[in-house]
Design a protein around this motif. Structure first.
Motif, PDB file in Angstrom:
ATOM      1  N   LYS A 191     -33.935 -19.423  14.201  1.00  0.00           N
ATOM      2  CA  LYS A 191     -34.041 -18.956  15.906  1.00  0.00           C
ATOM      3  C   LYS A 191     -32.311 -19.652  15.988  1.00  0.00           C
ATOM      4  O   LYS A 191     -31.992 -20.398  16.043  1.00  0.00           O
ATOM      5  N   SER A 192     -32.157 -18.516  16.468  1.00  0.00           N
ATOM      6  CA  SER A 192     -30.794 -17.754  17.489  1.00  0.00           C
ATOM      7  C   SER A 192     -31.075 -18.540  18.374  1.00  0.00           C
ATOM      8  O   SER A 192     -32.170 -18.720  19.352  1.00  0.00           O
ATOM      9  N   ASN A 193     -28.942 -18.924  18.768  1.00  0.00           N
ATOM     10  CA  ASN A 193     -29.639 -19.627  20.426  1.00  0.00           C
ATOM     11  C   ASN A 193     -29.571 -18.128  21.699  1.00  0.00           C
ATOM     12  O   ASN A 193     -29.746 -18.556  22.527  1.00  0.00           O
ATOM     13  N   PHE A 194     -29.792 -17.092  20.894  1.00  0.00           N
ATOM     14  CA  PHE A 194     -29.784 -15.990  21.166  1.00  0.00           C
ATOM     15  C   PHE A 194     -31.263 -15.280  21.563  1.00  0.00           C
ATOM     16  O   PHE A 194     -31.190 -14.310  21.972  1.00  0.00           O
ATOM     17  N   ASP A 195     -31.646 -16.591  21.077  1.00  0.00           N
ATOM     18  CA  ASP A 195     -33.623 -16.031  21.439  1.00  0.00           C
ATOM     19  C   ASP A 195     -34.332 -15.205  20.783  1.00  0.00           C
ATOM     20  O   ASP A 195     -34.590 -15.029  20.707  1.00  0.00           O
ATOM     21  N   TYR A 196     -33.346 -14.224  19.786  1.00  0.00           N
ATOM     22  CA  TYR A 196     -34.186 -13.767  18.715  1.00  0.00           C
ATOM     23  C   TYR A 196     -34.740 -14.955  17.287  1.00  0.00           C
ATOM     24  O   TYR A 196     -33.755 -15.723  17.351  1.00  0.00           O
ATOM     25  N   GLU A 197     -35.536 -14.411  16.580  1.00  0.00           N
ATOM     26  CA  GLU A 197     -35.321 -15.281  15.069  1.00  0.00           C
ATOM     27  C   GLU A 197     -35.523 -14.039  14.091  1.00  0.00           C
ATOM     28  O   GLU A 197     -36.071 -12.687  14.613  1.00  0.00           O
ATOM     29  N   ILE A 198     -35.216 -14.628  13.011  1.00  0.00           N
ATOM     30  CA  ILE A 198     -35.302 -13.595  12.250  1.00  0.00           C
ATOM     31  C   ILE A 198     -35.971 -14.709  10.549  1.00  0.00           C
ATOM     32  O   ILE A 198     -35.787 -15.349  10.855  1.00  0.00           O
ATOM     33  N   THR A 199     -36.201 -14.599   9.790  1.00  0.00           N
ATOM     34  CA  THR A 199     -37.216 -14.525   8.463  1.00  0.00           C
ATOM     35  C   THR A 199     -36.271 -14.233   7.394  1.00  0.00           C
ATOM     36  O   THR A 199     -36.715 -13.137   6.978  1.00  0.00           O
ATOM     37  N   TYR A 200     -35.201 -15.306   6.839  1.00  0.00           N
ATOM     38  CA  TYR A 200     -35.282 -14.671   5.608  1.00  0.00           C
ATOM     39  C   TYR A 200     -35.344 -15.267   4.205  1.00  0.00           C
ATOM     40  O   TYR A 200     -35.518 -16.384   4.262  1.00  0.00           O
ATOM     41  N   ASP A 201     -34.951 -14.524   2.924  1.00  0.00           N
ATOM     42  CA  ASP A 201     -35.026 -15.618   1.992  1.00  0.00           C
ATOM     43  C   ASP A 201     -33.630 -15.819   1.098  1.00  0.00           C
ATOM     44  O   ASP A 201     -32.600 -15.134   1.831  1.00  0.00           O
ATOM     45  N   LEU A 202     -33.870 -17.523   0.928  1.00  0.00           N
ATOM     46  CA  LEU A 202     -32.897 -18.441   0.680  1.00  0.00           C
ATOM     47  C   LEU A 202     -32.344 -17.756  -0.388  1.00  0.00           C
ATOM     48  O   LEU A 202     -31.447 -18.172  -1.041  1.00  0.00           O
ATOM     49  N   ARG A 203     -33.142 -16.829  -1.163  1.00  0.00           N
ATOM     50  CA  ARG A 203     -32.015 -17.102  -2.437  1.00  0.00           C
ATOM     51  C   ARG A 203     -31.943 -15.840  -2.507  1.00  0.00           C
ATOM     52  O   ARG A 203     -31.069 -15.231  -4.130  1.00  0.00           O
ATOM     53  N   LYS A 204     -32.019 -14.723  -1.672  1.00  0.00           N
ATOM     54  CA  LYS A 204     -31.334 -13.450  -1.334  1.00  0.00           C
ATOM     55  C   LYS A 204     -30.117 -13.853   0.048  1.00  0.00           C
ATOM     56  O   LYS A 204     -29.111 -12.380  -0.490  1.00  0.00           O
ATOM     57  N   ILE A 205     -30.008 -14.355   1.100  1.00  0.00           N
ATOM     58  CA  ILE A 205     -28.923 -14.475   2.480  1.00  0.00           C
ATOM     59  C   ILE A 205     -28.880 -15.917   2.586  1.00  0.00           C
ATOM     60  O   ILE A 205     -30.242 -16.704   2.087  1.00  0.00           O
ATOM     61  N   THR A 206     -27.747 -16.223   2.969  1.00  0.00           N
ATOM     62  CA  THR A 206     -27.083 -16.975   3.442  1.00  0.00           C
ATOM     63  C   THR A 206     -27.016 -16.968   4.864  1.00  0.00           C
ATOM     64  O   THR A 206     -26.181 -16.374   4.526  1.00  0.00           O
ATOM     65  N   LEU A 207     -27.141 -18.211   5.340  1.00  0.00           N
ATOM     66  CA  LEU A 207     -26.596 -18.340   6.755  1.00  0.00           C
ATOM     67  C   LEU A 207     -25.195 -18.816   6.625  1.00  0.00           C
ATOM     68  O   LEU A 207     -24.773 -20.093   6.496  1.00  0.00           O
ATOM     69  N   SER A 208     -24.166 -17.869   7.153  1.00  0.00           N
ATOM     70  CA  SER A 208     -22.876 -18.523   7.081  1.00  0.00           C
ATOM     71  C   SER A 208     -22.255 -19.350   8.320  1.00  0.00           C
ATOM     72  O   SER A 208     -21.305 -19.954   8.035  1.00  0.00           O
ATOM     73  N   SER A 209     -22.832 -18.616   9.341  1.00  0.00           N
ATOM     74  CA  SER A 209     -21.582 -19.205  10.779  1.00  0.00           C
ATOM     75  C   SER A 209     -22.500 -18.802  11.768  1.00  0.00           C
ATOM     76  O   SER A 209     -23.485 -17.748  11.749  1.00  0.00           O
ATOM     77  N   ILE A 210     -22.709 -19.950  13.399  1.00  0.00           N
ATOM     78  CA  ILE A 210     -22.896 -19.881  14.047  1.00  0.00           C
ATOM     79  C   ILE A 210     -22.356 -19.459  14.790  1.00  0.00           C
ATOM     80  O   ILE A 210     -21.654 -20.606  15.292  1.00  0.00           O
ATOM     81  N   GLY A 211     -21.949 -17.710  16.085  1.00  0.00           N
ATOM     82  CA  GLY A 211     -21.188 -17.890  16.525  1.00  0.00           C
ATOM     83  C   GLY A 211     -21.789 -18.951  18.168  1.00  0.00           C
ATOM     84  O   GLY A 211     -22.434 -18.820  18.493  1.00  0.00           O
ATOM     85  N   GLU A 212     -20.282 -18.366  19.264  1.00  0.00           N
ATOM     86  CA  GLU A 212     -20.646 -17.982  20.917  1.00  0.00           C
ATOM     87  C   GLU A 212     -21.375 -16.731  21.021  1.00  0.00           C
ATOM     88  O   GLU A 212     -22.007 -17.130  21.415  1.00  0.00           O
ATOM     89  N   GLU A 213     -21.139 -16.128  19.992  1.00  0.00           N
ATOM     90  CA  GLU A 213     -21.646 -14.735  20.387  1.00  0.00           C
ATOM     91  C   GLU A 213     -22.334 -13.836  19.447  1.00  0.00           C
ATOM     92  O   GLU A 213     -22.990 -12.709  19.341  1.00  0.00           O
ATOM     93  N   GLY A 214     -22.596 -14.539  18.062  1.00  0.00           N
ATOM     94  CA  GLY A 214     -23.507 -13.776  17.055  1.00  0.00           C
ATOM     95  C   GLY A 214     -23.226 -14.794  15.542  1.00  0.00           C
ATOM     96  O   GLY A 214     -22.928 -15.812  15.593  1.00  0.00           O
ATOM     97  N   ASP A 215     -24.367 -14.159  15.078  1.00  0.00           N
ATOM     98  CA  ASP A 215     -24.408 -15.271  13.818  1.00  0.00           C
ATOM     99  C   ASP A 215     -24.577 -14.543  13.189  1.00  0.00           C
ATOM    100  O   ASP A 215     -24.486 -13.093  12.515  1.00  0.00           O
ATOM    101  N   MET A 216     -24.221 -14.280  11.749  1.00  0.00           N
ATOM    102  CA  MET A 216     -23.399 -14.033  10.187  1.00  0.00           C
ATOM    103  C   MET A 216     -24.730 -14.428   9.025  1.00  0.00           C
ATOM    104  O   MET A 216     -24.619 -16.248   8.853  1.00  0.00           O
ATOM    105  N   PHE A 217     -24.117 -13.780   8.932  1.00  0.00           N
ATOM    106  CA  PHE A 217     -25.053 -14.021   7.426  1.00  0.00           C
ATOM    107  C   PHE A 217     -24.724 -13.301   6.267  1.00  0.00           C
ATOM    108  O   PHE A 217     -24.148 -12.299   6.146  1.00  0.00           O
ATOM    109  N   GLY A 218     -24.794 -14.194   4.652  1.00  0.00           N
ATOM    110  CA  GLY A 218     -24.019 -13.040   3.888  1.00  0.00           C
ATOM    111  C   GLY A 218     -24.942 -13.096   2.177  1.00  0.00           C
ATOM    112  O   GLY A 218     -26.202 -13.719   2.359  1.00  0.00           O
ATOM    113  N   ARG A 219     -25.096 -12.533   1.660  1.00  0.00           N
ATOM    114  CA  ARG A 219     -25.629 -11.701   0.689  1.00  0.00           C
ATOM    115  C   ARG A 219     -25.704 -13.015  -0.658  1.00  0.00           C
ATOM    116  O   ARG A 219     -23.841 -12.939  -0.251  1.00  0.00           O
TER     117      ARG A 219
END
Length: 375
Positions: free
Chosen positions: A234-262
């Motif tokens: 659940k992002s600070n920017f009012d959206y949410e997504i569901t991802y598979d921990l075996r496929k994707i990792t959350l890299s960073s939570i920024g002031e204007e964006g969130d980053m995910f990596g394979r």
């Protein structure tokens, strides 16, 4: 031999050119390739299995050393306090130190000197997984007093560079060789032991831990359900997504964006990311350009699509770089209420990186983006 230095809060820096949309750079935890044999203080395997009826919820209990090696309890508390404040790690869910004492000189109760590798990592709990965040790696020297009957750390010295390490240990006969004899495998083994001892000693239902960009590692004797592998962010920017921990990792939570990596395997690294940003524009196409200022309006052709249940615009772009590699992108501008959320998918292709086409890039993140919701 690769060595870990103090204050190494990032071995993989996520540049603004990758992040885009003004998001903060955030350190990704380091995982070195293990090599070598155990030297110095012994690191025993953890044979305990997680206790029955274990549970996990926030807030997590603070780490406390439960082993029997003298001085490690006090050193662990010192690391948590020092690096929690000095490196700003105290906003994570738990800090777990892991240290190896190479030698202890007890010639004086007023000044006991302990030499070794002293390390700490921070973790965020996601379902039943401890996901690692920034940490600090160091070789150092502790000065300890037992003159009053209590163990008190009077000073802690940490090497911040390779040259610091040489200056620190070279004057002590044979100490530099003992420090250099520690391998990354030794240190990683101590890390895993500390994680597993933390879980079992607190009877937690944590089943695995995970480094950025790597598949989760199981806690000894534990199994993670398919349901717990699916994490809803659940992002600070009012959206949410569901991802598979075996496929994707959350890299960073920024002031204007969130980053995910394979999640990558072995030595393979594709440089595949998803960056989700907010925008001040209500027009999806303008929002994409706003968050990717190196692209001119004539470069992209947009088509209509949907992300989750929301109307969106899609465009793709391939950029050839000077070294002969290619950056491949897919952009989405998602129309939600009175604003736009943009998504940038990116991957690298070069002679050393197996090819991932635009279509494969899109397909890799498709299941995750299908769960997109705006609140």
């Amino acid at each position: 031999m690769k060595k870990r230095m103090a204050f190494v809060l990032s071995l993989l820096l996520l540049s603004l050119s990758v992040l885009g949309c003004g998001a903060k750079e955030t350190a990704a935890p380091a995982t070195d390739t293990p090599d070598g044999d155990v030297n110095g203080s012994a690191v025993e395997d953890v044979a305990e299995e997680p206790a029955e009826n274990a549970s996990v919820s926030l807030p997590l209990p603070a780490y406390k050393y439960t082993g029997d090696e003298e001085y490690l309890a006090e050193i662990s508390d010192y690391l948590i306090d020092y690096f929690g404040k000095e490196a700003g790690l105290d906003d994570l869910d738990v800090l777990i130190p892991y240290s190896i004492i190479v030698q202890t000189d007890e010639n004086s109760e007023d000044d006991i000197v302990v030499y070794g590798s002293f390390n700490i990592d921070g973790y965020t709990l996601r379902n039943t997984t401890l996901c690692s965040g920034p940490g600090a790696r160091s070789y150092g020297i502790f000065h300890i007093s037992k003159a009053d009957g209590n163990v008190t750390i009077t000073d802690g010295q940490f090497s911040q560079t390779y040259y610091d390490m040489q200056d620190m240990f070279s004057p002590i006969d044979g100490m530099l060789d003992k420090i250099n004899a520690l391998s990354d495998e030794d240190i990683e083994k101590a890390r895993v032991q500390s994680i597993e001892e933390y879980v079992t000693s607190n009877n937690l239902g944590i089943t695995q831990w995970q480094d950025f960009g790597r598949a989760p590692e199981a806690i000894a004797g534990a199994t993670t359900s398919d349901e717990d592998e699916m994490y809803t962010f659940k992002s600070n920017f009012d959206y949410e997504i569901t991802y598979d921990l075996r496929k994707i990792t959350l890299s960073s939570i920024g002031e204007e964006g969130d980053m995910f990596g394979r999640v990558e395997s072995g030595d393979f690294y594709s440089g595949t990311f998803m960056v989700i940003c907010t925008s001040a524009y209500s027009d999806p196409e303008k929002a994409v350009y706003e968050n990717n200022t190196d692209i001119s309006p004539k470069d992209l052709e947009f088509t209509d699509t949907t992300i989750g249940s929301y109307p969106a615009k899609r465009a793709e772009w391939t950029e050839k770089t000077d070294d002969g590699s290619e950056m491949r992108y897919v952009f989405y501008g998602i129309d939600v209420k009175e604003t736009v959320i943009t998504v940038k998918l990116s991957t690298t292709h070069s002679e050393k990186v197996p090819e991932m086409s635009i279509e494969e890039l899109d397909e890799f993140f498709a299941d995750t983006l299908a769960t997109f919701k705006y609140n």
